[in-house]
Design an enzyme around this catalytic site. Sequence first.
Site, PDB file in Angstrom:
ATOM      1  N   GLU A 106       0.851  -1.185   0.000  1.00 57.13           N
ATOM      2  CA  GLU A 106       0.000   0.000   0.000  1.00 57.13           C
ATOM      3  C   GLU A 106       0.887   1.234   0.000  1.00 57.13           C
ATOM      4  OE1 GLU A 106      -2.705   2.491   3.177  1.00 57.13           O
ATOM      5  OE2 GLU A 106      -2.670   0.305   3.380  1.00 57.13           O
ATOM      6  N   ARG A 124       0.336  10.350   0.801  1.00 55.25           N
ATOM      7  CA  ARG A 124       0.697  11.358   1.805  1.00 55.25           C
ATOM      8  C   ARG A 124       1.845  12.239   1.336  1.00 55.25           C
ATOM      9  NH1 ARG A 124       0.543   7.846   7.468  1.00 55.25           N
ATOM     10  NH2 ARG A 124      -1.515   6.891   7.134  1.00 55.25           N
ATOM     11  N   THR A 152      -4.577   5.994   2.002  1.00 62.27           N
ATOM     12  CA  THR A 152      -4.935   7.355   2.403  1.00 62.27           C
ATOM     13  C   THR A 152      -5.752   8.040   1.310  1.00 62.27           C
ATOM     14  OG1 THR A 152      -2.743   7.387   3.476  1.00 62.27           O
ATOM     15  CG2 THR A 152      -4.075   9.341   3.698  1.00 62.27           C
ATOM     16  N   LYS A 208     -10.815  -1.939   6.882  1.00 62.10           N
ATOM     17  CA  LYS A 208      -9.610  -1.506   7.591  1.00 62.10           C
ATOM     18  C   LYS A 208     -10.033  -1.027   8.980  1.00 62.10           C
ATOM     19  CE  LYS A 208      -5.891   1.937   7.240  1.00 62.10           C
ATOM     20  NZ  LYS A 208      -5.099   2.739   6.289  1.00 62.10           N
TER      21      LYS A 208
END
Length: 213
Positions: A45, A49, A73, A133
């Site tokens: 993943e 960011r 994210t 998640k």
Amino acid sequence: MTSKTQKLLSLLDGQPVIPVIKITDAKDAVPLARALARGGLRAIEITLRTDAALEAIRRAAAEVEEAVVGAGTILNARQFEEASKAGSQFIVSPGITSQLLSAAADSPVPLLPGAITPGEIMAAREAGLDFLKFFPAEQAGGAAFLKALSSPIADVRFCPTGGIGAKNANDYLSLPNVICVGGSWVAPDEMVKAGDWAGIEALAREASKLRKA
């Protein structure tokens, strides 16, 4: 189990740890993905960011055939689309919004959205999502909280992320409602910046030996 959950699980292919990666220089994406794959962690993943994230996803997805590249994210439909176009094979979000659900419904790319509270988890379940998640895991109650959920909401499974490392990963992996864990400890920022691909491969190999109880 929904078809998209099945697709996501097939991409993760029984992998106990999903590396959660922050890449500040896109040139690191390919050697990093290769090092993790050599260590047994093919699914990764790459979090959105940093400014380099989308280019990092493009490079890893295009150049590392053995890797299964996901984007993390993801906060809105625009990012979902950008990450999908960059080559992401799965999308991870810290939460759930109607916008994200709509984007996922129109896409072949499976979504792993975050949920913490029983209400959020039940809402996700009503939307047809049974693999979620759990973030931030340690701060939200940790393995004990997830264990408490395993009886009343037994048909929902989780990938907890946040505050998880080599020392406590098994606390989560031993739970019946946990499929895998996400963690950044297999690709620490300082090792990525130093280009210590052998060291990262070794950390990945150790993490890949963790198994569901």
